[in-house]
Design an enzyme around this catalytic site. Sequence first.
Site, short mmCIF file in Angstrom:
data_model
loop_
_atom_site.label_atom_id
_atom_site.label_comp_id
_atom_site.label_asym_id
_atom_site.label_seq_id
_atom_site.Cartn_x
_atom_site.Cartn_y
_atom_site.Cartn_z
N TYR A 116 -67.40 1.94 110.46
CA TYR A 116 -66.05 1.88 109.92
C TYR A 116 -65.05 2.46 110.91
O TYR A 116 -65.38 3.33 111.69
CB TYR A 116 -65.96 2.66 108.62
CG TYR A 116 -66.75 2.12 107.46
CD1 TYR A 116 -67.32 0.86 107.50
CD2 TYR A 116 -66.95 2.89 106.31
CE1 TYR A 116 -68.06 0.38 106.43
CE2 TYR A 116 -67.68 2.41 105.23
CZ TYR A 116 -68.24 1.17 105.30
OH TYR A 116 -68.96 0.70 104.25
N SER A 174 -67.80 -2.81 96.66
CA SER A 174 -66.95 -3.98 96.34
C SER A 174 -66.89 -4.26 94.84
O SER A 174 -67.01 -5.42 94.42
CB SER A 174 -67.44 -5.23 97.10
OG SER A 174 -67.23 -5.11 98.47
N LEU A 203 -64.41 -4.40 93.03
CA LEU A 203 -63.26 -5.27 92.77
C LEU A 203 -63.28 -6.50 93.67
O LEU A 203 -62.29 -7.22 93.76
CB LEU A 203 -61.95 -4.49 92.97
CG LEU A 203 -61.63 -3.44 91.91
CD1 LEU A 203 -60.34 -2.71 92.24
CD2 LEU A 203 -61.56 -4.05 90.52
N PHE A 223 -63.30 -7.14 97.02
CA PHE A 223 -62.23 -7.17 98.03
C PHE A 223 -60.85 -7.27 97.40
O PHE A 223 -59.92 -7.83 97.98
CB PHE A 223 -62.41 -8.33 99.02
CG PHE A 223 -63.65 -8.23 99.88
CD1 PHE A 223 -64.39 -7.07 99.98
CD2 PHE A 223 -64.08 -9.34 100.59
CE1 PHE A 223 -65.53 -7.00 100.77
CE2 PHE A 223 -65.22 -9.27 101.39
CZ PHE A 223 -65.94 -8.11 101.48
N GLY A 224 -60.69 -6.75 96.19
CA GLY A 224 -59.39 -6.79 95.52
C GLY A 224 -59.14 -8.04 94.72
O GLY A 224 -58.13 -8.13 94.00
N LEU A 237 -60.60 -8.99 92.05
CA LEU A 237 -60.62 -8.67 90.63
C LEU A 237 -59.46 -7.79 90.18
O LEU A 237 -59.45 -7.31 89.04
CB LEU A 237 -61.96 -8.02 90.26
CG LEU A 237 -63.12 -9.02 90.16
CD1 LEU A 237 -64.47 -8.31 90.14
CD2 LEU A 237 -62.97 -9.91 88.93
N GLY A 290 -56.70 -9.46 90.42
CA GLY A 290 -55.91 -10.64 90.04
C GLY A 290 -54.82 -10.98 91.03
O GLY A 290 -54.11 -11.99 90.85
N LYS A 291 -54.68 -10.21 92.12
CA LYS A 291 -53.53 -10.40 93.00
C LYS A 291 -53.59 -11.66 93.85
O LYS A 291 -52.58 -12.05 94.43
CB LYS A 291 -53.33 -9.17 93.88
CG LYS A 291 -54.46 -8.86 94.84
CD LYS A 291 -54.19 -7.53 95.54
CE LYS A 291 -55.34 -7.09 96.42
NZ LYS A 291 -55.09 -5.75 96.99
#
Length: 345
Positions: free
Chosen positions: A53, A233, A235, A237-238, A240, A242-243
């Site tokens: 990372y 993960s 969500l 990668f985001g 979930l 909804g964006k």
Amino acid sequence: MRYKELPGTEIEVSKICLGSMTWGQQNTQDEGFAQMDMALDMGVNFIDTAEMYSVPGRPETQGSTETIIGNWFAERNNRDKVILATKIAGPSPTFKHIRPNLGFSADALEDALHKSLTRLQTDYIDLYQLHWPERAVNIFGVRDYNHKPNARWEDNIGEILDRLEVHVKSGKIRHIAVSNETPFGLMRYMEEHRKGKLKIVSTQNAYSLLQRRDEIGLSEVLQMEDIGYLAYSPLAFGVLSGKYLNGAMPAGARVTLFPNYNRYNGEGSLAATQAYKDIAEKHGLSLTQMALAFVNDRPFMTSNIIGATSLEQLKENIESIEIQLSEEVIREINEVHSRMPNPAA
């Protein structure tokens, strides 16, 4: 906050673990410090990182996340307040910039561990994880296992455990674990444990409303063999949050910045996300918190690794621990899952 014992240890980890892979690219050091401060104040005692990372992996930023965490420990003088997990990278043609000796040889382990300890400014790692197996498996966006009889892998699980034990006995590692592992892999490690070798205490795998395949076979291994499960993960990668619905690509969001991070952005995943969003709205929940609350309360779950790029997101994610989904919500979630099982690879 709620806490759970890391199986086979005396360590109590928060059910929410703070993921860190954005610190060093999407987030500055100051922002990383602020996230760790907030998480600690909200009861999170578990931080997960890795030698590769921040992400995406690049030579100029490799190790930056561990460096930020180490600087935070040095400035706050609070190493004793955190259960720290990091990972050593397995073989990969993509990440040769990390070290020339990728994999889990004795030399590689010595080299990687020394460099992580130096960057993290600590004498020990609480949980040292093998980031992905040396053998070819179906992970990182690959749904089906494609066996290759001529693949260059000789079973060396026992030898890897012997090498790790050297560092456990030296006090540099408290407990060992794996990541992105399969039922076969976990059972091979357990077979060696039954011969007297060290036991792995957990695996860290992708798990979310869009990726529930570990429920099929791995969850039985976890519970029968008393192995912890760390979900990454949660969500997707985001997605979930909804964006990304209706074709939206918010400025500064991960998939917007790094389009190759698209394993959860297929048509099936977005259709399932919309269905889950409808459930959340029907019951007065945010999609983010419903998705995280579902992961938090799975019977095999030890800790849910959340990540955020803003303090507002982080607060919402951590507060998911306070939400208990009703039987009706769970039933409706499972109805969607029955119609669209594991839409992401």
